[in-house]
Motif scaffolding. Structure first.
Motif, PDB file in Angstrom:
ATOM      1  N   ALA A 153       0.825  -1.210   0.000  1.00  0.00           N
ATOM      2  CA  ALA A 153       0.000   0.000   0.000  1.00  0.00           C
ATOM      3  C   ALA A 153       0.856   1.255   0.000  1.00  0.00           C
ATOM      4  N   TRP A 154       1.926   1.260   0.795  1.00  0.00           N
ATOM      5  CA  TRP A 154       2.796   2.432   0.826  1.00  0.00           C
ATOM      6  C   TRP A 154       3.477   2.656  -0.513  1.00  0.00           C
ATOM      7  N   THR A 155       3.943   1.562  -1.126  1.00  0.00           N
ATOM      8  CA  THR A 155       4.629   1.689  -2.409  1.00  0.00           C
ATOM      9  C   THR A 155       3.671   2.206  -3.469  1.00  0.00           C
ATOM     10  N   GLY A 156       2.436   1.702  -3.422  1.00  0.00           N
ATOM     11  CA  GLY A 156       1.497   2.048  -4.477  1.00  0.00           C
ATOM     12  C   GLY A 156       0.723   3.332  -4.261  1.00  0.00           C
ATOM     13  N   ALA A 157       0.786   3.901  -3.054  1.00  0.00           N
ATOM     14  CA  ALA A 157      -0.073   5.047  -2.751  1.00  0.00           C
ATOM     15  C   ALA A 157       0.182   6.231  -3.676  1.00  0.00           C
ATOM     16  N   PHE A 158       1.419   6.419  -4.081  1.00  0.00           N
ATOM     17  CA  PHE A 158       1.736   7.549  -4.950  1.00  0.00           C
ATOM     18  C   PHE A 158       1.104   7.373  -6.330  1.00  0.00           C
ATOM     19  N   PHE A 159       1.014   6.120  -6.800  1.00  0.00           N
ATOM     20  CA  PHE A 159       0.510   5.869  -8.152  1.00  0.00           C
ATOM     21  C   PHE A 159      -0.966   5.527  -8.167  1.00  0.00           C
ATOM     22  N   CYS A 160      -1.504   5.272  -6.979  1.00  0.00           N
ATOM     23  CA  CYS A 160      -2.897   4.846  -6.879  1.00  0.00           C
ATOM     24  C   CYS A 160      -3.453   5.502  -5.623  1.00  0.00           C
ATOM     25  N   PRO A 161      -3.896   6.757  -5.711  1.00  0.00           N
ATOM     26  CA  PRO A 161      -4.213   7.518  -4.495  1.00  0.00           C
ATOM     27  C   PRO A 161      -5.324   6.929  -3.636  1.00  0.00           C
ATOM     28  N   LEU A 162      -6.172   6.088  -4.220  1.00  0.00           N
ATOM     29  CA  LEU A 162      -7.230   5.517  -3.393  1.00  0.00           C
ATOM     30  C   LEU A 162      -6.783   4.242  -2.683  1.00  0.00           C
ATOM     31  N   LEU A 163      -5.520   3.842  -2.881  1.00  0.00           N
ATOM     32  CA  LEU A 163      -5.062   2.584  -2.299  1.00  0.00           C
ATOM     33  C   LEU A 163      -5.104   2.553  -0.769  1.00  0.00           C
ATOM     34  N   PRO A 164      -4.749   3.636  -0.060  1.00  0.00           N
ATOM     35  CA  PRO A 164      -4.876   3.576   1.401  1.00  0.00           C
ATOM     36  C   PRO A 164      -6.312   3.309   1.853  1.00  0.00           C
ATOM     37  N   LEU A 165      -7.278   3.876   1.132  1.00  0.00           N
ATOM     38  CA  LEU A 165      -8.677   3.629   1.495  1.00  0.00           C
ATOM     39  C   LEU A 165      -9.027   2.168   1.258  1.00  0.00           C
ATOM     40  N   ILE A 166      -8.592   1.635   0.117  1.00  0.00           N
ATOM     41  CA  ILE A 166      -8.842   0.223  -0.177  1.00  0.00           C
ATOM     42  C   ILE A 166      -8.176  -0.659   0.877  1.00  0.00           C
ATOM     43  N   ASN A 167      -6.968  -0.243   1.282  1.00  0.00           N
ATOM     44  CA  ASN A 167      -6.257  -1.008   2.295  1.00  0.00           C
ATOM     45  C   ASN A 167      -6.976  -0.997   3.639  1.00  0.00           C
ATOM     46  N   THR A 168      -7.579   0.177   3.974  1.00  0.00           N
ATOM     47  CA  THR A 168      -8.341   0.262   5.221  1.00  0.00           C
ATOM     48  C   THR A 168      -9.461  -0.772   5.203  1.00  0.00           C
ATOM     49  N   LEU A 169     -10.221  -0.794   4.096  1.00  0.00           N
ATOM     50  CA  LEU A 169     -11.330  -1.738   4.000  1.00  0.00           C
ATOM     51  C   LEU A 169     -10.822  -3.174   4.052  1.00  0.00           C
ATOM     52  N   LYS A 170      -9.705  -3.414   3.371  1.00  0.00           N
ATOM     53  CA  LYS A 170      -9.129  -4.760   3.353  1.00  0.00           C
ATOM     54  C   LYS A 170      -8.755  -5.212   4.759  1.00  0.00           C
ATOM     55  N   PHE A 171      -8.116  -4.317   5.520  1.00  0.00           N
ATOM     56  CA  PHE A 171      -7.681  -4.698   6.861  1.00  0.00           C
ATOM     57  C   PHE A 171      -8.855  -4.891   7.805  1.00  0.00           C
ATOM     58  N   ILE A 172      -9.920  -4.085   7.626  1.00  0.00           N
ATOM     59  CA  ILE A 172     -11.109  -4.266   8.458  1.00  0.00           C
ATOM     60  C   ILE A 172     -11.704  -5.647   8.194  1.00  0.00           C
ATOM     61  N   LEU A 173     -11.790  -5.991   6.902  1.00  0.00           N
ATOM     62  CA  LEU A 173     -12.315  -7.306   6.526  1.00  0.00           C
ATOM     63  C   LEU A 173     -11.430  -8.408   7.104  1.00  0.00           C
ATOM     64  N   LEU A 174     -10.120  -8.194   7.038  1.00  0.00           N
ATOM     65  CA  LEU A 174      -9.170  -9.176   7.543  1.00  0.00           C
ATOM     66  C   LEU A 174      -9.314  -9.361   9.048  1.00  0.00           C
ATOM     67  N   PHE A 175      -9.553  -8.242   9.761  1.00  0.00           N
ATOM     68  CA  PHE A 175      -9.707  -8.294  11.213  1.00  0.00           C
ATOM     69  C   PHE A 175     -10.812  -9.271  11.575  1.00  0.00           C
ATOM     70  N   TYR A 176     -11.975  -9.098  10.910  1.00  0.00           N
ATOM     71  CA  TYR A 176     -13.108  -9.944  11.285  1.00  0.00           C
ATOM     72  C   TYR A 176     -12.947 -11.388  10.825  1.00  0.00           C
ATOM     73  N   THR A 177     -12.354 -11.580   9.633  1.00  0.00           N
ATOM     74  CA  THR A 177     -12.175 -12.964   9.179  1.00  0.00           C
ATOM     75  C   THR A 177     -11.143 -13.685  10.034  1.00  0.00           C
ATOM     76  N   LYS A 178     -10.097 -13.004  10.452  1.00  0.00           N
ATOM     77  CA  LYS A 178      -9.084 -13.643  11.294  1.00  0.00           C
ATOM     78  C   LYS A 178      -9.662 -13.982  12.665  1.00  0.00           C
ATOM     79  N   ARG A 179     -10.556 -13.107  13.141  1.00  0.00           N
ATOM     80  CA  ARG A 179     -11.182 -13.402  14.429  1.00  0.00           C
ATOM     81  C   ARG A 179     -12.027 -14.656  14.317  1.00  0.00           C
ATOM     82  N   ILE A 180     -12.769 -14.755  13.219  1.00  0.00           N
ATOM     83  CA  ILE A 180     -13.615 -15.930  13.005  1.00  0.00           C
ATOM     84  C   ILE A 180     -12.750 -17.176  12.933  1.00  0.00           C
ATOM     85  N   THR A 181     -11.676 -17.098  12.154  1.00  0.00           N
ATOM     86  CA  THR A 181     -10.852 -18.283  11.989  1.00  0.00           C
ATOM     87  C   THR A 181     -10.157 -18.650  13.282  1.00  0.00           C
TER      88      THR A 181
END
Lengths: 189, 558
Positions: free
Chosen positions: B383-411
């Motif tokens: 995400a850090w590497t790509g943020a300059f070339f893809c400005p919405l990547l931090p937002l996508i990463n936020t959503l990804k990590f939120i999803l990951l939080f809940y799936t990891k808790r389930i697992t």
């Protein structure tokens, strides 16, 4: 001076307002709650002193790990038994109120944490403080090594003159850097 | 909050303290990414949207070359007739097609100064400065997390407003765990700092071996793209990572004897394991991209001659890099979800319902904290590497990590068993923060290289009229008034910065002296009062008066 009647006189009310950080409503509420702690006979006694055990039945203090220290600090009794008059009670609420300054709060916090009342926080005080914070149940007690490590870390961070204890100004210096202290050092009836 | 705390707390008792560190680390990354996306949205995306309607201003002030390209040069293959649904899906996954020419990627952002007479907004400058500030902000947050203050918890940790027996018990437990974690961190830090001679020698040789391995891997990866299907190459990074997921736990077991001997070697070894096995795949992707964009750093090559970058293959190379990082992020998430659904759940079902020797030997999935954390660090570095070339990547990463939080808790609660051996030293959040800093360093290097060396695309993006992206800053400074320029140069010079530093040190010393002075005054007062109260017992009430007003006391002493 004194609270004889079940109602608070107007002059007394404004005097209390001036001497403490409490608003009129807070003083009246405090008076009501304090009167509920009195027995029938005590209601007519001027400057009645309520023993600590009854003060500790208040729900705001009941489960606080520092409840005994709080009563001892604000008590003006000669016997140092933690009993409070109504004015002591107002002092307590004033120090824990919304509008009390950082100076006042940190001063009283220091006195509460000073378990042996010697004016400084030494290793024993800090140890008792940590035990109060973690509760002294089986699974939440720190080992001797951990306690020693923690206390030496705290002294390293807070003891500026390196005398092995934390005095009031060092404590206040440390507290002043925590902005959430004021909002957590609050008791509202 | 109570809601997210209880599952994390119970996880400590059942699975060990390392698991709690993992979830706390994940929560930290979510917050970091969210704040970053707000920063980027505020300074880059929203101004771009607002000023979209303003026409392009022809630009001719960048040296002797003056270019004015319209959007028509940079064409996306338009959808012709009925486009099948799965095309949209593929485009969404790989960042091409309909999704390429949107605010998601660098190529869509328009050119320079926009606005009217009263107000102007330099978008390229904002873009560059926001990116730089974003990386600095992340650096600051990570370092702030490294510094622990014990007295903070002890002196200010109690909330006097909370009442009730249960709330008090929970708070006490919480404080206990926090103190435990902090003390553990402290011990690990101290041990990591002390290494003997023999350990240092071992360390250097291990470092060299791993470096050679990494080189070999990069060489293999870059040779692959010549013969193998392009599609396979595109999925290669993801395949490598999945393989690493299986290999690393085995390596853990091999190196277990070492972990028993000395914690400091463990930490450093684990660190290098982490860096090279997870980040090397990312490095190889970036390396091959670089080779293609700069024609192996050969500006004389056929493709790179006209524009100093490979204009034949990449009309908009920044978008291409952004697409790669976007793809890696999406695939990482998909693989995690796939692992949960296709591997871990079936494994649990098989082990629980068909007990025999084989299934007992395989057993339930173990929640190995270091691997999961490396996965997070990998995702964040991408995400850090790509943020300059893809400005919405931090937002996508936020959503990804939120999803990951809940799936990891389930697992964690449904599929996993507690780790049999908890390698305490490798589950410390100090260790996680250090690897995260390495990832941030890598991303910063990529950004600095792109900004300072490679020629920006001339067909797209806000920097199309500059020779390098960095040049937007000197250009902007030269537009300021003469006095402002002189002022800026003065601040940067030595004759200002050294006195400033001395001044700051002086302030610190003075504040320290003030604390001492207060302490001395207080002690003097107390001495006076003690002597007074001893001589005249009727004045012992002066202690009480002192708490309200110091001045009164001084006057009353005889």
């Amino acid at each position: 001076m004194g609270t004889t009647a079940s109602q608070l006189g107007k002059d007394l009310l404004s005097e209390y307002q001036e001497l403490t950080f409490l608003t009129k409503q807070e003083i009246l509420l405090a008076h009501k709650r304090f009167s509920e702690l009195l027995t029938k006979d005590e209601k007519d006694v001027p400057n009645v002193r309520v023993p600590m055990e009854r003060i500790l039945t208040l729900p705001e203090l009941k489960s606080n790990p520092f409840r005994k220290r709080i009563c001892l600090v604000f008590s003006t009794s000669e016997h140092k038994d933690g009993s409070l008059t109504f004015e002591d009670f107002l002092d307590l609420l004033s120090a824990f109120s919304d509008s009390a300054t950082m100076e006042i709060k940190s001063h009283y916090a220091f006195r509460i944490f000073d378990f042996d009342d010697d004016g400084t926080l030494d290793c024993d005080d800090l140890q008792q403080l940590v035990n109060c914070l973690t509760g002294e149940t089986e699974d939440t007690r720190l080992t001797q090594d951990e306690m020693r490590q923690l206390i030496s870390n705290i002294l390293e961070e807070s003891d500026i003159d390196k005398d092995g204890t934390v005095n009031l100004s060092e404590f206040q210096h440390v507290i002043s850097r925590s902005p959430d202290f004021i909002s957590s050092f609050k008791i509202v009836l | 909050s109570q809601e997210t705390q209880t599952p994390v707390d119970t996880s400590v008792r059942n699975f060990g303290g390392g698991v709690q560190s993992y979830f706390l680390f994940l929560r930290f990354l979510v917050v970091l990414n969210f704040l970053s996306s707000l920063l980027i949205a505020g300074f880059v995306i929203i101004p771009s949207i607002v000023f979209r309607s303003v026409e392009d201003i022809p630009f001719n002030s960048t040296g002797n070359q003056s270019y004015y390209w319209t959007q028509t040069f940079y064409l996306i293959r338009p959808g012709v007739g009925l486009v099948a649904f799965y095309n949209y899906f593929l485009d969404f996954l790989s960042g091409t097609g309909f999704i390429e020419y949107t605010y998601l990627f660098y190529g869509y952002y328009k050119n320079p100064l926009v606005g009217n007479i009263n107000f102007s907004y330099n978008i390229p400058l904002a873009y560059l400065l926001t990116a730089a500030f974003y990386l600095l902000f992340c650096l600051f947050c990570i370092i702030a997390r490294l510094v622990k203050l014990h007295h903070k918890i002890v002196f200010t940790g109690w909330d006097y407003g909370s009442s009730g027996h249960r709330a008090t018990k929970l708070k006490q437990q919480n404080i206990y765990y926090r103190l435990q974690v902090d003390l553990e961190e402290e011990r690990i830090k101290k041990k990591a700092a002390s290494l003997t001679q023999a350990q240092k020698a071992f360390l250097y040789s291990a470092r060299i071996v791993l470096f050679i391995l990494a080189l070999g891997f990069i060489g293999a990866a870059t040779n692959l793209d010549q013969g193998v299907l392009g599609l396979f190459y595109e999925y290669l990074p993801s395949i490598v990572i999945t393989a690493a997921n299986f290999i690393v736990p085995m390596l853990n077991d091999q190196l277990a004897p070492f972990e028993r001997y000395s914690p400091s070697i463990t930490i450093i070894l684990a660190l290098f394991r982490a860096v090279f096995l997870r980040l090397v795949s990312l490095i190889s992707v970036l390396f091959s991209l670089w080779r293609q964009i700069t024609c192996d750093n050969n500006t004389e090559a056929a493709n790179c001659e006209t524009c100093q970058y490979n204009v034949k293959t990449y009309q908009c190379w920044e978008t291409r890099v952004g697409q790669e990082m976007y793809k890696l992020t999406i695939f990482d998430l998909l693989i995690n979800l796939a692992m949960l659904i296709l591997v871990e759940s079936p494994r649990r079902i098989v082990v629980d319902n068909w007990p025999n020797k084989l299934t007992q030997w395989v057993g339930r999935q173990e929640f190995v904290v270091p691997n999961n954390v490396l996965g997070l660090v990998y995702g964040q570095t991408v995400a850090w590497t790509g943020a300059f070339f893809c400005p919405l990547l931090p937002l996508i990463n936020t959503l990804k990590f939120i999803l990951l939080f809940y799936t990891k808790r389930i697992t964690l609660f449904q599929n996993c068993r507690p780790a049999l051996k908890t390698f305490r030293s490798t589950t410390s959040s100090f260790f996680f923060s250090v690897i995260l800093l390495l990832g941030l360093g890598l991303a910063s290097m990529v950004m600095i290289y792109s900004v300072g060396v490679i020629h920006p695309s001339m067909a797209c993006g806000p920097f199309r009229t500059f020779d390098t992206m960095w040049l937007v800053i000197p250009t902007a400074i030269s537009k300021l008034s003469q006095t402002t320029q002189e002022f800026l140069f003065f601040i940067g010079s030595q004759s200002f910065s050294i006195p400033l530093f001395a001044f700051v040190m002086l302030c610190y010393v003075i504040s320290l002296a003030a604390v001492y002075k207060k302490s001395v005054t207080l002690m003097k007062t107390q001495l006076k009062l003690v002597s007074v109260s001893m001589d005249c017992p009727e004045h012992s009430h002066l202690f009480y008066v002192m708490t309200h007003d110091y001045c009164e006391v001084m006057d009353l002493t005889p």
